[in-house]
Design a protein around this motif. Structure first.
Motif, PDB file in Angstrom:
ATOM      1  N   GLU A 131       2.351   2.438  -0.051  1.00 23.09           N
ATOM      2  CA  GLU A 131       1.288   3.362   0.337  1.00 23.09           C
ATOM      3  C   GLU A 131       0.148   2.644   1.050  1.00 23.09           C
ATOM      4  O   GLU A 131      -0.483   3.219   1.948  1.00 23.09           O
ATOM      5  CB  GLU A 131       0.775   4.121  -0.888  1.00 23.09           C
ATOM      6  CG  GLU A 131       1.816   5.049  -1.491  1.00 23.09           C
ATOM      7  CD  GLU A 131       2.491   5.914  -0.425  1.00 23.09           C
ATOM      8  OE1 GLU A 131       1.757   6.591   0.333  1.00 23.09           O
ATOM      9  OE2 GLU A 131       3.738   5.919  -0.346  1.00 23.09           O
ATOM     10  N   ARG A 132      -0.115   1.406   0.690  1.00 24.02           N
ATOM     11  CA  ARG A 132      -1.156   0.660   1.399  1.00 24.02           C
ATOM     12  C   ARG A 132      -0.737   0.427   2.854  1.00 24.02           C
ATOM     13  O   ARG A 132      -1.550   0.563   3.772  1.00 24.02           O
ATOM     14  CB  ARG A 132      -1.433  -0.669   0.699  1.00 24.02           C
ATOM     15  CG  ARG A 132      -2.644  -1.397   1.274  1.00 24.02           C
ATOM     16  CD  ARG A 132      -2.962  -2.672   0.521  1.00 24.02           C
ATOM     17  NE  ARG A 132      -4.219  -3.231   0.987  1.00 24.02           N
ATOM     18  CZ  ARG A 132      -5.405  -3.001   0.451  1.00 24.02           C
ATOM     19  NH1 ARG A 132      -5.509  -2.200  -0.594  1.00 24.02           N
ATOM     20  NH2 ARG A 132      -6.497  -3.552   0.958  1.00 24.02           N
TER      21      ARG A 132
ATOM     22  N   ARG B 100       1.396   2.295   4.521  1.00 19.96           N
ATOM     23  CA  ARG B 100       1.426   3.598   5.192  1.00 19.96           C
ATOM     24  C   ARG B 100       0.042   3.940   5.761  1.00 19.96           C
ATOM     25  O   ARG B 100      -0.075   4.479   6.876  1.00 19.96           O
ATOM     26  CB  ARG B 100       1.871   4.690   4.205  1.00 19.96           C
ATOM     27  CG  ARG B 100       2.147   6.044   4.891  1.00 19.96           C
ATOM     28  CD  ARG B 100       2.276   7.141   3.846  1.00 19.96           C
ATOM     29  NE  ARG B 100       3.351   6.894   2.907  1.00 19.96           N
ATOM     30  CZ  ARG B 100       4.630   7.222   3.106  1.00 19.96           C
ATOM     31  NH1 ARG B 100       4.984   7.815   4.246  1.00 19.96           N
ATOM     32  NH2 ARG B 100       5.545   6.971   2.194  1.00 19.96           N
ATOM     33  N   SER B 101      -1.012   3.629   5.033  1.00 20.47           N
ATOM     34  CA  SER B 101      -2.355   3.970   5.482  1.00 20.47           C
ATOM     35  C   SER B 101      -2.914   2.953   6.478  1.00 20.47           C
ATOM     36  O   SER B 101      -3.826   3.282   7.247  1.00 20.47           O
ATOM     37  CB  SER B 101      -3.302   4.080   4.280  1.00 20.47           C
ATOM     38  OG  SER B 101      -3.425   2.833   3.625  1.00 20.47           O
TER      39      SER B 101
END
Length: 261
Positions: free
Chosen positions: A232-233, A235-236
């Motif tokens: 998720e890190r 992805r952002s």
């Protein structure tokens, strides 16, 4: 770490094939002759040599039985042969090749100066020795630089696994010094830059789950919760184009020199 060609291809194999073709064109070697592909892996450089350099023969060597099988299965040109062997002791007589090349390998071998010297030994006087490596020194391999930036932000201990730390050979000056140290003359180093556009985040992330290479091996070592946090890190953090694709670039350093006549 390097076991299956099927997992390597979607990770960096798809980009290494593009760089391999640029690399072979850059060498501008005379048609014909016998080539040696040291650390042939899945056969990206061998394929480029066959397509672009008009060789008489190409012999690829690799210590991974899985990669040799993959190369044999996917490259059936009669001019190409693949052999299971170690780069630090090449199975070739002195001065029997016209050109010896190596793509994305020398940073992984335990004794790169010895391999460079072996490559020089294998070519005839005046023969060409050349190699290329990803630019980890200056962050030129953007897909992997983004990965380690995210990983070390979450886990400072991951820094020790970062290719920029582990592989000081992956820079313009160190690669040049390697070939000069092998006794080669007229050594030059050029940058090869290629686009590495991912169709979306899954296209970027999934290859890191294949276990092939330092970053995928690190992902495999993480418990599921930490793996999800890293995902998720990333992805952002990654850049996005209007169509959802991820536009990145990769730079390799390509060095070449000649055995003294």
């Amino acid at each position: 770490m390097w076991v299956t060609g099927e997992a390597y291809e979607p990770y960096v194999g798809r980009w290494s094939r593009v760089v391999a073709r640029r690399f072979v064109r850059l060498l501008d070697a005379a048609p014909g002759g016998s080539w040696r592909d040291i650390g042939c892996g899945t056969g990206a450089v061998t394929r480029a040599v066959l397509d672009l350099a008009e060789p008489e023969t190409v012999v690829g060597i690799d210590p991974s039985a899985g990669y040799v099988r993959y190369a044999r299965r996917n490259i059936t040109d009669a001019r190409a042969t693949f052999v299971l062997a170690d780069a630090v002791k090449l199975p070739f007589a002195d001065a029997t090749a016209s050109v010896a090349v190596s793509g994305l390998v020398l940073n992984f071998v335990p004794d790169a100066p010895r391999v460079a010297a072996e490559m020089a030994r294998a070519v005839r006087p005046g023969g060409l020795v050349a190699a290329y490596l990803w630019d980890f020194e200056e962050g030129g391999m953007e897909a992997i630089r983004a990965f380690w930036d995210a990983a070390t932000a979450l886990d400072p201990a991951a820094r020790d696994l970062d290719e920029a730390v582990r592989f000081p050979l992956c820079g313009r000056a160190p690669l040049r010094e390697l070939l000069v140290g092998a006794g080669l003359e007229d050594v030059e180093v050029d940058a090869i830059v290629v686009p590495t556009r991912f169709s979306g985040f899954d296209d970027y992330w999934q290859p890191f789950l294949g276990g092939q290479g330092p970053a995928p091996a690190y992902v495999a070592s993480l418990p599921e919760a930490r793996r999800a946090e890293l995902r998720e890190r990333l992805r952002s953090a990654l850049p996005r184009a209007a169509d959802g694709s991820i536009p990145l670039r990769a730079r390799a350093w390509a060095a070449r020199g000649r055995r003294a006549a």
